[in-house]
Design an enzyme around this catalytic site. Structure first.
Site, PDB file in Angstrom:
ATOM      1  N   HIS A  20      43.402  25.381  51.664  1.00 13.55           N
ATOM      2  CA  HIS A  20      42.233  26.237  51.815  1.00 13.55           C
ATOM      3  C   HIS A  20      42.646  27.651  52.206  1.00 13.55           C
ATOM      4  O   HIS A  20      43.425  27.833  53.128  1.00 13.55           O
ATOM      5  CB  HIS A  20      41.307  25.630  52.869  1.00 13.55           C
ATOM      6  CG  HIS A  20      40.002  26.333  52.998  1.00 13.55           C
ATOM      7  ND1 HIS A  20      39.374  26.479  54.211  1.00 13.55           N
ATOM      8  CD2 HIS A  20      39.199  26.931  52.087  1.00 13.55           C
ATOM      9  CE1 HIS A  20      38.249  27.131  54.030  1.00 13.55           C
ATOM     10  NE2 HIS A  20      38.114  27.422  52.748  1.00 13.55           N
ATOM     11  N   ASP A  28      47.795  41.234  34.651  1.00  7.30           N
ATOM     12  CA  ASP A  28      48.160  41.752  33.340  1.00  7.30           C
ATOM     13  C   ASP A  28      49.669  41.985  33.288  1.00  7.30           C
ATOM     14  O   ASP A  28      50.370  41.819  34.292  1.00  7.30           O
ATOM     15  CB  ASP A  28      47.363  43.012  33.012  1.00  7.30           C
ATOM     16  CG  ASP A  28      47.568  44.153  34.005  1.00  7.30           C
ATOM     17  OD1 ASP A  28      48.679  44.303  34.556  1.00  7.30           O
ATOM     18  OD2 ASP A  28      46.607  44.913  34.216  1.00  7.30           O
ATOM     19  N   HIS A  99      42.501  49.214  43.402  1.00  8.18           N
ATOM     20  CA  HIS A  99      43.650  48.602  42.727  1.00  8.18           C
ATOM     21  C   HIS A  99      44.871  48.608  43.643  1.00  8.18           C
ATOM     22  O   HIS A  99      45.636  47.643  43.666  1.00  8.18           O
ATOM     23  CB  HIS A  99      43.941  49.339  41.419  1.00  8.18           C
ATOM     24  CG  HIS A  99      45.007  48.702  40.591  1.00  8.18           C
ATOM     25  ND1 HIS A  99      44.926  47.417  40.119  1.00  8.18           N
ATOM     26  CD2 HIS A  99      46.203  49.176  40.162  1.00  8.18           C
ATOM     27  CE1 HIS A  99      46.014  47.122  39.415  1.00  8.18           C
ATOM     28  NE2 HIS A  99      46.807  48.178  39.437  1.00  8.18           N
ATOM     29  N   TYR A 121      43.336  47.036  34.482  1.00  9.81           N
ATOM     30  CA  TYR A 121      42.823  46.359  35.673  1.00  9.81           C
ATOM     31  C   TYR A 121      42.413  44.907  35.426  1.00  9.81           C
ATOM     32  O   TYR A 121      41.527  44.382  36.104  1.00  9.81           O
ATOM     33  CB  TYR A 121      41.660  47.158  36.290  1.00  9.81           C
ATOM     34  CG  TYR A 121      42.051  48.586  36.547  1.00  9.81           C
ATOM     35  CD1 TYR A 121      42.928  48.898  37.568  1.00  9.81           C
ATOM     36  CD2 TYR A 121      41.584  49.616  35.737  1.00  9.81           C
ATOM     37  CE1 TYR A 121      43.321  50.206  37.803  1.00  9.81           C
ATOM     38  CE2 TYR A 121      41.973  50.921  35.953  1.00  9.81           C
ATOM     39  CZ  TYR A 121      42.841  51.217  36.984  1.00  9.81           C
ATOM     40  OH  TYR A 121      43.234  52.505  37.210  1.00  9.81           O
ATOM     41  N   ALA A 122      43.072  44.232  34.509  1.00  7.46           N
ATOM     42  CA  ALA A 122      42.811  42.811  34.244  1.00  7.46           C
ATOM     43  C   ALA A 122      43.665  41.974  35.191  1.00  7.46           C
ATOM     44  O   ALA A 122      44.666  41.365  34.801  1.00  7.46           O
ATOM     45  CB  ALA A 122      43.098  42.475  32.780  1.00  7.46           C
ATOM     46  N   ASN A 123      43.263  41.983  36.458  1.00  6.76           N
ATOM     47  CA  ASN A 123      43.981  41.286  37.526  1.00  6.76           C
ATOM     48  C   ASN A 123      42.957  40.678  38.463  1.00  6.76           C
ATOM     49  O   ASN A 123      41.877  41.242  38.670  1.00  6.76           O
ATOM     50  CB  ASN A 123      44.851  42.265  38.327  1.00  6.76           C
ATOM     51  CG  ASN A 123      45.749  43.094  37.447  1.00  6.76           C
ATOM     52  OD1 ASN A 123      46.680  42.578  36.853  1.00  6.76           O
ATOM     53  ND2 ASN A 123      45.471  44.394  37.361  1.00  6.76           N
TER      54      ASN A 123
END
Length: 132
Positions: A20, A28, A99, A121-123
């Protein structure tokens, strides 16, 4: 041989050992990965596998209570923003940070899964929930 779920043995191992609030990052192909964090590099070429391909499979296998995206997706990556909204609709808490802060959060991750994604910003940082 595994019949269902994630076949990549490294990803399956990490997901099986999460507790947990432990976190993982799906990034990316340009996201810097801290030296002390395990890297699972899936990138084959630009765009393959995509951020969404990896995210969708991980979400099928991981109980996620919270996800953190970069605030920059709000005006720089409409597709990732739409996915964050959909995840919120499925009961996952969504937070946005700069970011730079997302990169700092990656230092605490159990693993960074590197995709071939090449859109800005594909994170995402995914925090494990509990199934009970």
């Amino acid at each position: 041989m595994k019949k269902h779920g994630i076949l990549n043995s490294d990803i399956a191992r990490v997901l099986a050992t999460l507790g947990h609030t432990d976190c993982i990052v799906i990034g990316d192909c340009g996201l810097p990965i801290p030296d002390h964090v395990e890297r699972i590099d899936l990138a084959l070429r630009i765009g393959t596998p995509s951020f969404f391909d990896v995210l969708d499979e991980v979400l099928k296998d991981m109980q996620v209570e919270r996800a953190v995206f970069a605030t920059e997706v709000l005006d720089r990556n409409e597709a990732v923003m739409a996915r964050a909204t959909a995840m919120a609709g499925n009961g996952i808490g969504i937070d946005y940070v700069s970011h730079d802060e997302l990169k700092r959060l990656s230092h605490d991750a159990r693993v960074v899964i590197r995709t071939g994604e090449a859109t800005p910003y594909a994170n995402v940082v995914l925090y494990a929930g509990v199934i009970f």
